[in-house]
Motif scaffolding. Structure first.
Motif, mmCIF file in Angstrom:
data_model
loop_
_atom_site.group_PDB
_atom_site.id
_atom_site.type_symbol
_atom_site.label_atom_id
_atom_site.label_comp_id
_atom_site.label_asym_id
_atom_site.label_seq_id
_atom_site.Cartn_x
_atom_site.Cartn_y
_atom_site.Cartn_z
ATOM 1 N N PHE A 60 0.577 -1.281 0.226
ATOM 2 C CA PHE A 60 -0.225 0.232 0.110
ATOM 3 C C PHE A 60 1.472 1.555 -0.190
ATOM 4 N N ALA A 61 1.822 1.446 0.999
ATOM 5 C CA ALA A 61 3.119 2.214 1.286
ATOM 6 C C ALA A 61 3.622 2.657 -0.225
ATOM 7 N N PHE A 62 4.123 1.714 -0.672
ATOM 8 C CA PHE A 62 5.492 1.626 -2.489
ATOM 9 C C PHE A 62 4.476 2.333 -3.606
ATOM 10 N N ALA A 63 3.238 1.824 -3.003
ATOM 11 C CA ALA A 63 1.597 2.500 -4.278
ATOM 12 C C ALA A 63 1.276 3.631 -4.358
ATOM 13 N N TRP A 64 1.033 4.007 -2.557
ATOM 14 C CA TRP A 64 1.173 5.244 -2.660
ATOM 15 C C TRP A 64 2.086 6.553 -2.653
ATOM 16 N N LYS A 65 3.570 6.073 -2.673
ATOM 17 C CA LYS A 65 4.759 6.827 -2.875
ATOM 18 C C LYS A 65 4.814 7.298 -4.171
ATOM 19 N N TYR A 66 4.659 5.685 -4.876
ATOM 20 C CA TYR A 66 4.940 5.912 -6.610
ATOM 21 C C TYR A 66 4.052 7.015 -7.119
ATOM 22 N N LEU A 67 1.908 6.892 -7.040
ATOM 23 C CA LEU A 67 0.816 7.899 -7.027
ATOM 24 C C LEU A 67 1.766 9.722 -6.161
ATOM 25 N N LEU A 68 2.027 9.354 -5.488
ATOM 26 C CA LEU A 68 2.520 10.391 -4.684
ATOM 27 C C LEU A 68 3.937 11.484 -5.525
ATOM 28 N N LEU A 69 4.493 10.929 -5.604
ATOM 29 C CA LEU A 69 5.535 11.402 -6.413
ATOM 30 C C LEU A 69 5.170 11.551 -7.703
ATOM 31 N N SER A 70 4.395 11.020 -8.658
ATOM 32 C CA SER A 70 4.178 11.241 -9.786
ATOM 33 C C SER A 70 3.433 12.246 -9.793
ATOM 34 N N TYR A 71 2.640 12.747 -8.783
ATOM 35 C CA TYR A 71 1.179 13.597 -8.924
ATOM 36 C C TYR A 71 1.473 14.736 -7.446
ATOM 37 N N THR A 72 3.083 15.366 -6.982
ATOM 38 C CA THR A 72 2.969 16.073 -6.447
ATOM 39 C C THR A 72 3.034 17.282 -6.238
ATOM 40 N N THR A 73 1.338 17.646 -5.647
ATOM 41 C CA THR A 73 1.011 19.346 -5.263
ATOM 42 C C THR A 73 2.123 19.659 -3.883
ATOM 43 N N LYS A 74 2.047 20.934 -3.242
ATOM 44 C CA LYS A 74 2.500 21.601 -2.131
ATOM 45 C C LYS A 74 2.150 21.139 -0.630
ATOM 46 N N LYS A 75 0.591 20.779 -1.142
ATOM 47 C CA LYS A 75 -0.167 20.134 -0.020
ATOM 48 C C LYS A 75 -0.134 18.921 0.573
ATOM 49 N N ASP A 76 0.720 18.012 -0.719
ATOM 50 C CA ASP A 76 1.186 16.404 -0.557
ATOM 51 C C ASP A 76 1.781 16.523 0.287
ATOM 52 N N SER A 77 2.747 17.313 0.905
ATOM 53 C CA SER A 77 3.728 17.186 1.794
ATOM 54 C C SER A 77 3.953 16.122 3.088
ATOM 55 N N LYS A 78 3.195 16.323 3.937
ATOM 56 C CA LYS A 78 2.330 15.480 4.947
ATOM 57 C C LYS A 78 2.426 14.388 4.479
ATOM 58 N N LYS A 79 1.503 14.156 4.061
ATOM 59 C CA LYS A 79 0.916 12.687 3.063
ATOM 60 C C LYS A 79 2.787 12.362 2.745
ATOM 61 N N MET A 80 3.867 13.014 2.372
ATOM 62 C CA MET A 80 4.809 11.943 1.417
ATOM 63 C C MET A 80 6.036 11.814 3.168
ATOM 64 N N LYS A 81 5.671 13.002 4.259
ATOM 65 C CA LYS A 81 6.474 12.601 5.189
ATOM 66 C C LYS A 81 5.674 11.576 5.878
ATOM 67 N N VAL A 82 4.045 11.333 6.215
ATOM 68 C CA VAL A 82 3.602 10.247 6.728
ATOM 69 C C VAL A 82 3.337 8.608 6.187
ATOM 70 N N LEU A 83 4.253 8.807 4.579
ATOM 71 C CA LEU A 83 4.434 7.530 4.075
ATOM 72 C C LEU A 83 5.313 7.436 4.397
ATOM 73 N N GLU A 84 5.952 8.142 4.047
ATOM 74 C CA GLU A 84 8.197 7.474 4.370
ATOM 75 C C GLU A 84 8.260 7.283 5.684
ATOM 76 N N SER A 85 7.483 7.741 6.787
ATOM 77 C CA SER A 85 7.341 7.620 7.793
ATOM 78 C C SER A 85 6.987 5.635 7.920
ATOM 79 N N LEU A 86 6.357 5.879 7.507
ATOM 80 C CA LEU A 86 5.381 4.675 7.497
ATOM 81 C C LEU A 86 6.552 3.129 7.004
ATOM 82 N N ILE A 87 6.849 3.898 6.166
ATOM 83 C CA ILE A 87 8.266 2.711 5.398
ATOM 84 C C ILE A 87 8.907 2.453 5.833
ATOM 85 N N GLY A 88 10.173 3.003 6.521
ATOM 86 C CA GLY A 88 10.556 3.242 7.464
ATOM 87 C C GLY A 88 10.927 2.606 8.621
ATOM 88 N N MET A 89 9.528 2.648 9.537
ATOM 89 C CA MET A 89 8.973 2.009 9.735
ATOM 90 C C MET A 89 8.854 0.557 9.641
#
Length: 137
Positions: free
Chosen positions: A59-88
């Motif tokens: 789930f995290a890898f799929a969303w990471k790919y989607l968010l990296l492809s269509y990143t906006t400024k407001k998606d930075s918090k989503k990316m931060k939480v996503l990276e935290s989840l992947i790290g955990m």
């Protein structure tokens, strides 16, 4: 009279002797069955946890790919939480069943996953069944 005394002692002590033998045989049989059941139980629960973590990771890898492809400024918090989840997930001790904080870390991963789903406005439904496990939306 001494012979009859020994015979009575043997009869009286037979209960104690048979109790001790029965206990020992039962203990050995129970230990053997306990090891077998313990391994089956451990394998089942290990597979459930592995499947759950695998679904979170996919789930995290799929969303990471989607968010990296269509990143906006407001998606930075989503990316931060996503990276935290992947790290955990990557730090999770898959191969150490004696890790004393396994359930604590698993609960933290579940919480981070729920936080990410909330940010993404996704309603997941993780199920484990006899047919398999999966994450649906």
């Amino acid at each position: 009279m001494a012979g009859s005394q020994d015979m009575f002692d043997a009869i009286v002590m037979a209960d104690e002797r048979f109790h001790g033998q029965g206990y020992q045989e039962g203990y050995e049989e129970g230990s053997s069955l306990g090891i077998i059941e313990g391994r089956q139980h451990g394998a089942l629960h290990g597979a459930k946890i592995g499947s759950e973590i695998g679904c979170y990771q996919g789930f995290a890898f799929a969303w990471k790919y989607l968010l990296l492809s269509y990143t906006t400024k407001k998606d930075s918090k989503k990316m931060k939480v996503l990276e935290s989840l992947i790290g955990m997930i990557q730090k999770f001790p898959y191969d150490d069943p004696t890790y004393d904080k396994l359930h604590e870390d698993l609960d933290k991963i579940r919480g981070k996953f729920k936080q990410l789903c909330s940010l993404l406005n996704v309603q997941p439904d993780f199920k484990i069944s006899t047919e398999g496990s999966g994450l649906s939306f």
